[in-house]
Write a protein that holds these residues in place. Structure first.
Motif, PDB file in Angstrom:
ATOM      1  N   ASP A   1      -2.841  -0.850  -8.148  1.00 42.17           N
ATOM      2  CA  ASP A   1      -2.123  -1.676  -9.122  1.00 42.17           C
ATOM      3  C   ASP A   1      -1.291  -2.777  -8.471  1.00 42.17           C
ATOM      4  OD1 ASP A   1      -3.190  -0.186 -11.150  1.00 42.17           O
ATOM      5  OD2 ASP A   1      -1.476   1.177 -11.282  1.00 42.17           O
ATOM      6  N   ASN A   2      -1.157  -2.756  -7.160  1.00 35.47           N
ATOM      7  CA  ASN A   2      -0.348  -3.756  -6.452  1.00 35.47           C
ATOM      8  C   ASN A   2      -1.160  -4.958  -5.980  1.00 35.47           C
ATOM      9  OD1 ASN A   2       1.947  -2.237  -6.769  1.00 35.47           O
ATOM     10  ND2 ASN A   2       1.794  -1.267  -4.772  1.00 35.47           N
ATOM     11  N   GLN A   3      -2.370  -5.154  -6.496  1.00 34.21           N
ATOM     12  CA  GLN A   3      -3.205  -6.268  -6.040  1.00 34.21           C
ATOM     13  C   GLN A   3      -2.561  -7.620  -6.297  1.00 34.21           C
ATOM     14  OE1 GLN A   3      -7.333  -6.242  -7.047  1.00 34.21           O
ATOM     15  NE2 GLN A   3      -7.561  -4.062  -6.636  1.00 34.21           N
ATOM     16  N   HIS A   4      -1.683  -7.684  -7.278  1.00 31.92           N
ATOM     17  CA  HIS A   4      -1.013  -8.957  -7.572  1.00 31.92           C
ATOM     18  C   HIS A   4      -0.031  -9.354  -6.463  1.00 31.92           C
ATOM     19  CE1 HIS A   4       1.871  -5.943  -8.956  1.00 31.92           C
ATOM     20  NE2 HIS A   4       2.794  -6.866  -8.794  1.00 31.92           N
ATOM     21  N   LEU A   5       0.346  -8.408  -5.597  1.00 32.62           N
ATOM     22  CA  LEU A   5       1.288  -8.707  -4.513  1.00 32.62           C
ATOM     23  C   LEU A   5       0.642  -9.449  -3.352  1.00 32.62           C
ATOM     24  CD1 LEU A   5       3.245  -5.325  -4.413  1.00 32.62           C
ATOM     25  CD2 LEU A   5       3.940  -7.477  -5.498  1.00 32.62           C
ATOM     26  N   MET A   6      -0.679  -9.363  -3.250  1.00 29.17           N
ATOM     27  CA  MET A   6      -1.392 -10.070  -2.185  1.00 29.17           C
ATOM     28  C   MET A   6      -2.454 -10.951  -2.827  1.00 29.17           C
ATOM     29  SD  MET A   6      -1.814  -7.115   0.688  1.00 29.17           S
ATOM     30  CE  MET A   6      -2.131  -8.207   2.041  1.00 29.17           C
ATOM     31  N   GLN A   7      -2.699 -12.085  -2.258  1.00 21.88           N
ATOM     32  CA  GLN A   7      -3.662 -13.042  -2.806  1.00 21.88           C
ATOM     33  C   GLN A   7      -4.972 -12.926  -2.031  1.00 21.88           C
ATOM     34  OE1 GLN A   7      -1.623 -16.746  -2.453  1.00 21.88           O
ATOM     35  NE2 GLN A   7      -0.150 -16.258  -4.051  1.00 21.88           N
ATOM     36  N   LEU A   8      -5.681 -11.827  -2.249  1.00 23.20           N
ATOM     37  CA  LEU A   8      -6.906 -11.570  -1.485  1.00 23.20           C
ATOM     38  C   LEU A   8      -8.077 -12.434  -1.906  1.00 23.20           C
ATOM     39  CD1 LEU A   8      -6.709  -7.678  -1.260  1.00 23.20           C
ATOM     40  CD2 LEU A   8      -6.119  -9.357   0.488  1.00 23.20           C
TER      41      LEU A   8
ATOM     42  N   PRO B   1     -12.406  -5.698   0.375  1.00 20.89           N
ATOM     43  CA  PRO B   1     -12.626  -4.636  -0.609  1.00 20.89           C
ATOM     44  C   PRO B   1     -11.830  -3.375  -0.303  1.00 20.89           C
ATOM     45  CG  PRO B   1     -14.733  -5.408   0.272  1.00 20.89           C
ATOM     46  CD  PRO B   1     -13.656  -6.142   0.980  1.00 20.89           C
ATOM     47  N   LEU B   2     -11.683  -3.044   0.986  1.00 20.55           N
ATOM     48  CA  LEU B   2     -10.884  -1.872   1.347  1.00 20.55           C
ATOM     49  C   LEU B   2      -9.430  -2.058   0.929  1.00 20.55           C
ATOM     50  CD1 LEU B   2     -12.306  -1.074   4.884  1.00 20.55           C
ATOM     51  CD2 LEU B   2     -12.529   0.324   2.836  1.00 20.55           C
ATOM     52  N   LEU B   3      -8.894  -3.237   1.198  1.00 18.61           N
ATOM     53  CA  LEU B   3      -7.514  -3.507   0.796  1.00 18.61           C
ATOM     54  C   LEU B   3      -7.356  -3.483  -0.720  1.00 18.61           C
ATOM     55  CD1 LEU B   3      -6.366  -6.218   3.322  1.00 18.61           C
ATOM     56  CD2 LEU B   3      -5.296  -4.018   2.903  1.00 18.61           C
ATOM     57  N   GLN B   4      -8.342  -3.988  -1.442  1.00 17.32           N
ATOM     58  CA  GLN B   4      -8.257  -3.956  -2.908  1.00 17.32           C
ATOM     59  C   GLN B   4      -8.195  -2.526  -3.422  1.00 17.32           C
ATOM     60  OE1 GLN B   4     -11.658  -6.388  -3.890  1.00 17.32           O
ATOM     61  NE2 GLN B   4     -10.401  -8.226  -4.137  1.00 17.32           N
ATOM     62  N   VAL B   5      -8.949  -1.640  -2.800  1.00 22.74           N
ATOM     63  CA  VAL B   5      -8.896  -0.229  -3.194  1.00 22.74           C
ATOM     64  C   VAL B   5      -7.541   0.369  -2.830  1.00 22.74           C
ATOM     65  CG1 VAL B   5      -9.847   2.063  -2.700  1.00 22.74           C
ATOM     66  CG2 VAL B   5     -11.376   0.130  -3.076  1.00 22.74           C
TER      67      VAL B   5
ATOM     68  N   VAL C   1       0.857  -1.182   0.000  1.00 23.25           N
ATOM     69  CA  VAL C   1       0.000   0.000   0.000  1.00 23.25           C
ATOM     70  C   VAL C   1       0.897   1.237   0.000  1.00 23.25           C
ATOM     71  CG1 VAL C   1      -1.733   1.305   1.292  1.00 23.25           C
ATOM     72  CG2 VAL C   1      -1.859  -1.182   1.208  1.00 23.25           C
ATOM     73  N   SER C   2       0.649   2.130  -0.920  1.00 22.07           N
ATOM     74  CA  SER C   2       1.470   3.338  -1.038  1.00 22.07           C
ATOM     75  C   SER C   2       1.267   4.258   0.160  1.00 22.07           C
ATOM     76  CB  SER C   2       1.106   4.090  -2.319  1.00 22.07           C
ATOM     77  OG  SER C   2       1.779   5.327  -2.365  1.00 22.07           O
ATOM     78  N   THR C   3       2.350   4.807   0.677  1.00 18.59           N
ATOM     79  CA  THR C   3       2.289   5.797   1.746  1.00 18.59           C
ATOM     80  C   THR C   3       2.567   7.194   1.195  1.00 18.59           C
ATOM     81  OG1 THR C   3       4.615   5.432   2.281  1.00 18.59           O
ATOM     82  CG2 THR C   3       2.986   4.172   3.537  1.00 18.59           C
ATOM     83  N   ARG C   4       2.580   7.315  -0.109  1.00 16.45           N
ATOM     84  CA  ARG C   4       2.865   8.608  -0.734  1.00 16.45           C
ATOM     85  C   ARG C   4       1.802   9.627  -0.321  1.00 16.45           C
ATOM     86  NH1 ARG C   4       2.802  10.050  -7.100  1.00 16.45           N
ATOM     87  NH2 ARG C   4       3.648  12.134  -6.871  1.00 16.45           N
TER      88      ARG C   4
END
Length: 185
Positions: free
Chosen positions: A161-168, A153-157, A120-123
């Motif tokens: 673009d990094n959804q491939h890093l976690m297998q939700l 769903p919150l984590l997916q949002v 998750v970006s902290t930018r």
């Protein structure tokens, strides 16, 4: 109905109703936006320096746990958890280094998740004024919610673009998980 209404009256009635519907939808949209802005811009209490197990500071005082005013809601995001437990906000986004999402969630009966660092970006989030390696590898942003099913769903949002890093979407079989615990004397 056609025989009763001349064409020009039908169209006037139709366009008048359409105009009225559009005005009410715009009014509803502006009221919803105002409500969202008022709910999304809440300021909650945080522990001094964001580094304690409670939510007490010299500016706002002590935050109490909504379930028991004699107890604290945890820290450092305890003010956020207390507000969410009191149904002041539906979801929360908080930072976590050593338990700032997980501890208040546990103390207030919520669900919180600290994602893997770098997913998750902290930018744009002011988390710390330190650029130390430890802080950069430990601090993440994650969600808190009242229901466990809302976390995915919150984590997916948040992942974007990094959804491939976690297998939700992968089903977890708890019978195949290993659990360990430590007992002390």
């Amino acid at each position: 109905m056609r025989a009763l209404w001349p064409w020009h009256m039908r169209s006037a009635a139709f366009f008048g109703a359409r105009r009225l519907l559009r005005r009410s939808l715009l009014s509803l949209q502006s009221r919803s936006a105002a409500l969202f802005n008022s709910l999304s811009r809440r300021q909650t209490n945080v522990a001094q320096l964001g580094a304690w197990w409670n939510s007490t500071n010299y500016v706002y005082g002590t935050t109490s746990n909504p379930y028991s005013l004699a107890h604290n809601p945890g820290g450092s995001s305890g003010g956020e958890a207390a507000l969410q437990t009191s149904v002041g906000i539906p979801i929360s986004l908080a930072s976590d280094t050593g338990g700032s999402i997980r501890t208040p969630a546990a103390f207030c009966g919520l669900f919180g998740h600290k994602p893997t660092n770098g997913t998750v970006s902290t930018r744009g989030a002011y988390i710390s004024d330190s650029n130390a390696w430890e802080v950069e590898t430990l601090q993440v942003l994650g969600p808190m919610s009242r229901h466990a099913v809302d976390l995915v769903p919150l984590l997916q949002v948040l992942l974007g673009d990094n959804q491939h890093l976690m297998q939700l979407d992968t089903e977890v079989h708890f019978t195949k998980c290993n659990f360990f615990f430590l007992t002390t004397d």
